[in-house]
Design a protein around this motif. Structure first.
Motif, PDB file in Angstrom:
ATOM      1  N   GLN A  44      -6.080  54.938 -14.255  1.00  0.00           N
ATOM      2  CA  GLN A  44      -4.657  54.930 -13.886  1.00  0.00           C
ATOM      3  C   GLN A  44      -3.869  55.925 -14.732  1.00  0.00           C
ATOM      4  O   GLN A  44      -2.976  56.602 -14.242  1.00  0.00           O
ATOM      5  N   ASP A  45      -4.248  55.992 -15.999  1.00  0.00           N
ATOM      6  CA  ASP A  45      -3.594  56.919 -16.923  1.00  0.00           C
ATOM      7  C   ASP A  45      -3.796  58.355 -16.438  1.00  0.00           C
ATOM      8  O   ASP A  45      -2.832  59.138 -16.342  1.00  0.00           O
ATOM      9  N   ILE A  46      -5.030  58.695 -16.098  1.00  0.00           N
ATOM     10  CA  ILE A  46      -5.314  60.054 -15.625  1.00  0.00           C
ATOM     11  C   ILE A  46      -4.534  60.345 -14.343  1.00  0.00           C
ATOM     12  O   ILE A  46      -3.972  61.427 -14.164  1.00  0.00           O
ATOM     13  N   MET A  47      -4.468  59.360 -13.454  1.00  0.00           N
ATOM     14  CA  MET A  47      -3.768  59.578 -12.182  1.00  0.00           C
ATOM     15  C   MET A  47      -2.276  59.784 -12.392  1.00  0.00           C
ATOM     16  O   MET A  47      -1.652  60.650 -11.777  1.00  0.00           O
ATOM     17  N   ALA A  48      -1.692  58.969 -13.276  1.00  0.00           N
ATOM     18  CA  ALA A  48      -0.267  59.115 -13.548  1.00  0.00           C
ATOM     19  C   ALA A  48       0.019  60.506 -14.120  1.00  0.00           C
ATOM     20  O   ALA A  48       0.964  61.190 -13.697  1.00  0.00           O
ATOM     21  N   PHE A 167       7.393  50.357 -18.333  1.00  0.00           N
ATOM     22  CA  PHE A 167       6.683  49.425 -17.460  1.00  0.00           C
ATOM     23  C   PHE A 167       5.423  48.927 -18.131  1.00  0.00           C
ATOM     24  O   PHE A 167       4.787  49.618 -18.919  1.00  0.00           O
ATOM     25  N   ALA A 168       5.080  47.667 -17.792  1.00  0.00           N
ATOM     26  CA  ALA A 168       3.864  47.083 -18.356  1.00  0.00           C
ATOM     27  C   ALA A 168       2.635  47.671 -17.699  1.00  0.00           C
ATOM     28  O   ALA A 168       1.610  47.870 -18.336  1.00  0.00           O
ATOM     29  N   SER A 169       2.727  47.958 -16.399  1.00  0.00           N
ATOM     30  CA  SER A 169       1.520  48.438 -15.712  1.00  0.00           C
ATOM     31  C   SER A 169       1.559  49.948 -15.534  1.00  0.00           C
ATOM     32  O   SER A 169       2.610  50.531 -15.263  1.00  0.00           O
ATOM     33  N   LYS A 170       0.384  50.556 -15.687  1.00  0.00           N
ATOM     34  CA  LYS A 170       0.295  52.008 -15.540  1.00  0.00           C
ATOM     35  C   LYS A 170       0.554  52.420 -14.092  1.00  0.00           C
ATOM     36  O   LYS A 170       0.993  53.539 -13.835  1.00  0.00           O
ATOM     37  N   SER A 171       0.266  51.511 -13.138  1.00  0.00           N
ATOM     38  CA  SER A 171       0.462  51.893 -11.741  1.00  0.00           C
ATOM     39  C   SER A 171       1.952  52.070 -11.424  1.00  0.00           C
ATOM     40  O   SER A 171       2.314  52.889 -10.587  1.00  0.00           O
ATOM     41  N   SER A 172       2.803  51.317 -12.124  1.00  0.00           N
ATOM     42  CA  SER A 172       4.241  51.524 -11.908  1.00  0.00           C
ATOM     43  C   SER A 172       4.648  52.910 -12.384  1.00  0.00           C
ATOM     44  O   SER A 172       5.445  53.597 -11.739  1.00  0.00           O
ATOM     45  N   TYR A 173       4.082  53.300 -13.545  1.00  0.00           N
ATOM     46  CA  TYR A 173       4.357  54.647 -14.026  1.00  0.00           C
ATOM     47  C   TYR A 173       3.865  55.685 -13.024  1.00  0.00           C
ATOM     48  O   TYR A 173       4.525  56.680 -12.749  1.00  0.00           O
ATOM     49  N   ALA A 174       2.665  55.424 -12.463  1.00  0.00           N
ATOM     50  CA  ALA A 174       2.105  56.362 -11.492  1.00  0.00           C
ATOM     51  C   ALA A 174       3.054  56.504 -10.300  1.00  0.00           C
ATOM     52  O   ALA A 174       3.289  57.609  -9.803  1.00  0.00           O
ATOM     53  N   ALA A 175       3.629  55.370  -9.874  1.00  0.00           N
ATOM     54  CA  ALA A 175       4.555  55.415  -8.737  1.00  0.00           C
ATOM     55  C   ALA A 175       5.780  56.254  -9.091  1.00  0.00           C
ATOM     56  O   ALA A 175       6.265  57.059  -8.278  1.00  0.00           O
ATOM     57  N   LEU A 176       6.281  56.064 -10.314  1.00  0.00           N
ATOM     58  CA  LEU A 176       7.439  56.848 -10.764  1.00  0.00           C
ATOM     59  C   LEU A 176       7.098  58.343 -10.768  1.00  0.00           C
ATOM     60  O   LEU A 176       7.870  59.183 -10.289  1.00  0.00           O
ATOM     61  N   CYS A 177       5.927  58.667 -11.298  1.00  0.00           N
ATOM     62  CA  CYS A 177       5.503  60.065 -11.345  1.00  0.00           C
ATOM     63  C   CYS A 177       5.332  60.626  -9.940  1.00  0.00           C
ATOM     64  O   CYS A 177       5.634  61.793  -9.679  1.00  0.00           O
ATOM     65  N   TRP A 178       4.844  59.779  -9.036  1.00  0.00           N
ATOM     66  CA  TRP A 178       4.669  60.221  -7.648  1.00  0.00           C
ATOM     67  C   TRP A 178       6.020  60.559  -7.028  1.00  0.00           C
ATOM     68  O   TRP A 178       6.170  61.573  -6.354  1.00  0.00           O
ATOM     69  N   LEU A 179       7.016  59.701  -7.294  1.00  0.00           N
ATOM     70  CA  LEU A 179       8.368  59.966  -6.764  1.00  0.00           C
ATOM     71  C   LEU A 179       8.884  61.304  -7.296  1.00  0.00           C
ATOM     72  O   LEU A 179       9.450  62.109  -6.562  1.00  0.00           O
ATOM     73  N   TYR A 180       8.653  61.493  -8.598  1.00  0.00           N
ATOM     74  CA  TYR A 180       9.103  62.742  -9.226  1.00  0.00           C
ATOM     75  C   TYR A 180       8.398  63.940  -8.583  1.00  0.00           C
ATOM     76  O   TYR A 180       9.027  64.944  -8.242  1.00  0.00           O
ATOM     77  N   MET A 181       7.089  63.821  -8.376  1.00  0.00           N
ATOM     78  CA  MET A 181       6.342  64.914  -7.762  1.00  0.00           C
ATOM     79  C   MET A 181       6.876  65.208  -6.365  1.00  0.00           C
ATOM     80  O   MET A 181       7.074  66.367  -5.988  1.00  0.00           O
ATOM     81  N   MET A 182       7.147  64.130  -5.588  1.00  0.00           N
ATOM     82  CA  MET A 182       7.635  64.343  -4.226  1.00  0.00           C
ATOM     83  C   MET A 182       8.998  65.035  -4.234  1.00  0.00           C
ATOM     84  O   MET A 182       9.280  65.890  -3.389  1.00  0.00           O
ATOM     85  N   LEU A 183       9.848  64.656  -5.188  1.00  0.00           N
ATOM     86  CA  LEU A 183      11.159  65.307  -5.287  1.00  0.00           C
ATOM     87  C   LEU A 183      10.985  66.812  -5.502  1.00  0.00           C
ATOM     88  O   LEU A 183      11.592  67.635  -4.800  1.00  0.00           O
ATOM     89  N   CYS A 184      10.131  67.160  -6.464  1.00  0.00           N
ATOM     90  CA  CYS A 184       9.924  68.581  -6.766  1.00  0.00           C
ATOM     91  C   CYS A 184       9.287  69.302  -5.586  1.00  0.00           C
ATOM     92  O   CYS A 184       9.659  70.423  -5.236  1.00  0.00           O
ATOM     93  N   LEU A 185       8.329  68.630  -4.974  1.00  0.00           N
ATOM     94  CA  LEU A 185       7.606  69.234  -3.851  1.00  0.00           C
ATOM     95  C   LEU A 185       8.551  69.482  -2.673  1.00  0.00           C
ATOM     96  O   LEU A 185       8.549  70.567  -2.071  1.00  0.00           O
ATOM     97  N   LEU A 186       9.372  68.476  -2.364  1.00  0.00           N
ATOM     98  CA  LEU A 186      10.294  68.629  -1.229  1.00  0.00           C
ATOM     99  C   LEU A 186      11.290  69.759  -1.491  1.00  0.00           C
ATOM    100  O   LEU A 186      11.630  70.523  -0.589  1.00  0.00           O
TER     101      LEU A 186
END
Lengths: 339, 291, 236
Positions: A44-48, A167-186
């Motif tokens: 999860q860490d690597i993915m985030a 966040f306690a879970s790494k997947s929440s961080y991953a979701a946040l990072c995904w949102l950030y990536m989508m913002l930049c990508l769009l």
């Protein structure tokens, strides 16, 4: 022969892009899923990190990729973002969400000042001035010990809540990072199909020729540089909240700045999906190597360095155009560009 | 007043070595148009070579100089054939990234082979000083300065008095025309690269008695050398020599008055201000290689 | 439409233009001739704002435009082509022209429409989706004009658009230039191909050493001994 009869409104442009690059779109959208499918915090860490760096590299690409003026100083904006939100949070209790916006504003201002001075420089001069800028910011953070803790760094107390962006879970961080990536990508996708993007590319290719067409080249480039800096800065705030620790050299050092570029170049700079693809290839590779080749220190960096050398020497346009060229050749429209 | 002189001279002495490292870079850029961001890594390599000779065979760096320089020339030749020759036509920013990747590879190679430890060459004269009353100068630093000055002068003589040097200047001024005159461009590029790497190698071995060697020791030198070269007018060899001295003095004063942490910031700041005022570099002329 | 008053441009000790006076009338197709180094391109550079003049004034449509930046003069209606063509090599031909069209049109689709129209009149429609670096010289010269045209100029400065073209391409280019002029665009062209000049231009200005040596109807200027002397030297 008319190329398009319908006006390219935002939604139409989006549809157009999805139609043209369905694989990359699928990859970007589906990249949210894996962190939720594994229970391993290591993966999860690597993915985030992959998603965060995809976003950061996209933000870099927004200026340097489209204008072809390589900045090796974007880590300075990463640092400004991280320190601004963290200091506001630690000293004044301001939520990092607001701190992230404040950091963007500070970065935008810094970009306006430094860009005004350096954007007119060409080639190696510009690149060197960006390195110098990042170095100055790094030294400033090391020496302002009272504020930043100097090279000892700053630690954020672990206090998970949405308002604290912790966040306690790494997947929440991953979701946040995904949102950030989508913002930049769009934003990059929008830029690719907009007046500003076209003028930016033209200005980067030949400033004098662009100016004689009525393009205020330096203003266009400055605007893109400022936007790119502000976006990078947002990623910096997320970076701080993810690690809950920051230290000037790892944040703003040369290798951090270089990472932005290597990801974009590997995937293909000046293409919206290039940095995303680059990060999906290199960030996991680099982390897995680091994790796997611990017995001999330096081995992972050595392997990575050799790999980069090979990519840069033999495929300087990155991997994405290569894939595209391949697809285009198969569809029998070689030489055309699907922009 | 005494200490100000001391600070000035000590800056000048470090500046001599900076000049030597930067002169090589200016030559490579001016003649071959190559941006070499791995320049500092060759300084690191030669420091390790000097250390290895000393550690395993007890030969001091000054005695192992001929072998060391020969090895550096070989390393330069290999690098040119394997990498540089392929990117002669590339964009400067691409060259910069490729040489950054090279520097990362070399740093990690050093880390693998020699570990992260600081290695020092302890000569008897390492702590020896020349005391001139109002001025105290460390002997190895004085030697480094003198040898650096001699080497820079030798380069200048080579460029201005020999046929090979004239060919090099011709190529720097107008490659196409020089090629029409029967000069093989690739060979001249290769010569310039090898000479440049040998010079930075010399700078490394001169530093080895006074400075510990570790894998990242060269990292700062690449940017430093670039700044010197830009301040000196990009492809000007004398410009780079003077630029190195200026940076040495600036660094020394910044360290004395503001603290060691500000040394780097000072010359980076100087660099940005200089660029903002004079985008063509301090010494002006950009066309051709001045010698 | 364009008045050049006492214009001087010095590069260090070299005077590229010295005290030049000239006017361009609305709607005319004016030829600018003179040997290499006589200051023709420098004049274009001053008028289009690429170089600030050392002395003198430039007035366009009654307004002083001396020392204006290139993008400002372009927006006021002065467009130019470069002798050494400057396509945006890694952009498509269509995008190249669109970059000019955005001078008048901020909407993407409108700019695209305008650019497509221009490519059609230049006979480059087929090449629209190709990268500009894949064009041959003749096509690049046309693209150079296309980019300038897209800014909807009133005054078009053409710097040797026919140099290096083969005879049939020269003829085609001459037709294009004539068509533009008939369409209402004032044209000033620097050219060395005499047939093209005599067939296109009614009036010529001849420069030498940065000074105007002769101006007037085409035939008259070409036959003038001082012009021949400037080109071929004395004593022939």
């Amino acid at each position: 022969m008319k190329l398009t009869d319908k006006p390219l409104a935002a939604t139409a442009a989006l549809r157009d892009s999805i139609k043209k690059t369905p694989v990359m779109w699928a990859l970007a959208l589906l990249s949210l899923a894996p962190p939720f499918l594994t229970g391993s915090r290591y993966y999860q860490d690597i993915m985030a990190l992959t998603l965060l760096w995809a976003g950061l590299s996209c933000a870099w690409n927004l200026y340097s990729g489209y204008s072809r003026r390589v900045s090796i100083g974007h880590a300075a904006f990463l640092g400004i973002g991280a320190y601004t939100s963290t200091l506001l949070y630690l000293k004044l209790g301001v939520s990092p969400w607001l701190g992230m916006l404040a950091g963007s504003a500070v970065s935008a201002l810094a970009a306006l000042l430094i860009g005004g001075l350096t954007l007119r420089l060409k080639g190696a001069f510009f690149v060197l001035s960006t390195i110098a800028f990042a170095k100055i910011m790094e030294v400033a953070a090391v020496t302002s010990k009272g504020l930043t803790g100097g090279s000892q760094g700053l630690t954020i107390h672990y206090d998970p809540s949405l308002a604290n962006m912790i966040f306690a879970s790494k997947s929440s961080y991953a979701a946040l990072c995904w949102l950030y990536m989508m913002l930049c990508l769009l934003l990059c996708l929008w830029l690719e199909r907009s007046r500003t993007g076209l003028l930016l590319t033209a200005s980067g290719e030949n400033q004098e020729a662009a100016e004689s067409l009525g393009i205020h080249a330096s203003a266009v480039m400055l605007a893109a540089f400022v936007l790119s800096a502000a976006l990078t800065s947002m990623g910096g705030s997320i970076y701080a909240q993810y690690y809950l620790f920051m230290e000037p050299t790892s944040l703003m050092g040369l290798s951090s700045s270089v990472n932005f570029i290597l990801l974009a170049i590997t995937g293909g700079m000046g293409t919206a999906f290039g940095p995303v693809l680059g990060s999906m290839l290199l960030t996991p590779l680099s982390n897995l190597l680091r994790g796997g080749l611990t017995r001999v220190s330096g081995l992972h960096g050595f392997v990575l360095g050799l790999a980069l050398l090979a990519v840069l020497i033999f495929k300087p346009d990155g991997i994405l155009p290569q894939l595209r060229g391949f697809a285009a050749a198969r569809l029998g429209r070689g030489g055309k560009r699907d922009a | 007043m005494e200490s100000v002189t001391q600070v000035f001279v000590s800056g000048l002495l470090s500046g001599g070595v900076y000049s030597l490292a930067s002169v090589g870079l200016a030559l490579i850029f001016g003649v071959a148009g190559l941006v070499n961001f791995a320049h500092g890594e060759y300084l690191m390599l030669s420091m390790y070579v000097a250390w290895a000779f000393y550690e395993f065979m007890g030969i001091n760096p000054y005695m192992s100089m001929p072998l060391n320089l020969l090895l550096m020339a070989g390393a330069g030749f290999l690098t040119f054939k394997l990498i540089m020759e392929r990117i002669l036509e590339s964009d400067h920013s691409i060259q910069m990234l490729i040489t950054l990747a090279l520097s990362m590879t070399l740093q990690n190679l050093a880390l693998m082979v020699a570990k992260a430890d600081y290695r020092t060459v302890r000569l008897e004269m390492t702590n020896h000083v020349i005391n001139a009353g109002f001025l105290v100068v460390s002997t190895p630093r004085a030697i480094a300065f003198l040898v650096a000055a001699l080497a820079s002068a030798a380069l200048w003589l080579f460029l201005s008095k020999t046929y090979a040097g004239a060919a090099m200047r011709a190529v720097a001024q107008n490659g196409k025309a020089a090629e029409l005159m029967g000069i093989s461009l690739k060979r001249v590029y290769c010569q310039a690269f090898v000479i440049g790497i040998t010079l930075v190698g010399l700078a490394g071995l001169l530093l080895s008695p006074v400075y510990p060697v570790y894998p990242l020791v060269g990292a700062g030198f690449s940017t430093l050398a670039f700044i010197v070269v830009v301040l000196g007018g990009l492809s000007s060899v004398p410009g780079a020599a003077v630029g190195g001295l200026v940076i040495g003095v600036v660094e020394s004063f910044a360290g004395y008055f503001a603290g060691p942490a500000y040394q780097q910031a000072a010359y980076f700041l100087l660099f940005i201000v200089a660029l903002a005022c004079r985008p063509e570099g301090i010494m002006g002329a950009r066309a051709g290689l001045e010698a | 439409m364009l008045e050049i008053i006492n214009l001087t441009k010095r590069f260090g000790g070299l005077e590229a233009l010295s005290g030049l006076n000239a006017t361009v009338e609305e709607g005319e197709l004016l030829g600018l001739i003179g040997p290499n180094g006589s200051g023709k391109t420098t004049l274009f550079n001053c008028v289009s704002g690429v170089l600030p003049p050392t002395e003198g004034r430039i007035r366009f449509m009654g307004e002083d435009v001396t020392g204006r930046k290139p993008w400002e003069t372009a927006r006021r209606g002065i467009a130019r082509s470069y002798q050494i063509v400057r396509p945006f090599a890694n952009m498509t031909v269509l995008e190249n022209v669109m970059a000019g069209a955005f001078c008048r049109e901020s909407r993407y689709s409108e700019a695209q429409k305008a650019a497509e129209g221009i490519l059609e009149t230049l006979g480059l429609s087929e090449k629209a989706p190709l990268l500009a670096k894949s064009l041959n010289l003749g096509e690049r010269k046309k693209l150079e004009i296309g980019k300038a045209l897209a800014t909807k100029p009133r005054l078009l400065l053409l710097d040797e658009v026919m140099a290096g073209l083969n005879p049939s391409e020269v003829a085609e280019m001459a037709e294009i230039v004539r068509g533009l002029n008939r369409g209402g665009i004032t044209v000033v062209m620097i050219e060395h191909i005499m047939e093209a000049i005599t067939s296109l231009c009614e009036r010529l200005i001849a420069l030498n050493f940065g000074k105007l040596i002769k101006e007037g109807p085409t035939r008259q200027v070409i036959r003038d001994p001082s012009v021949a002397e400037a080109y071929f030297g004395k004593g022939n």
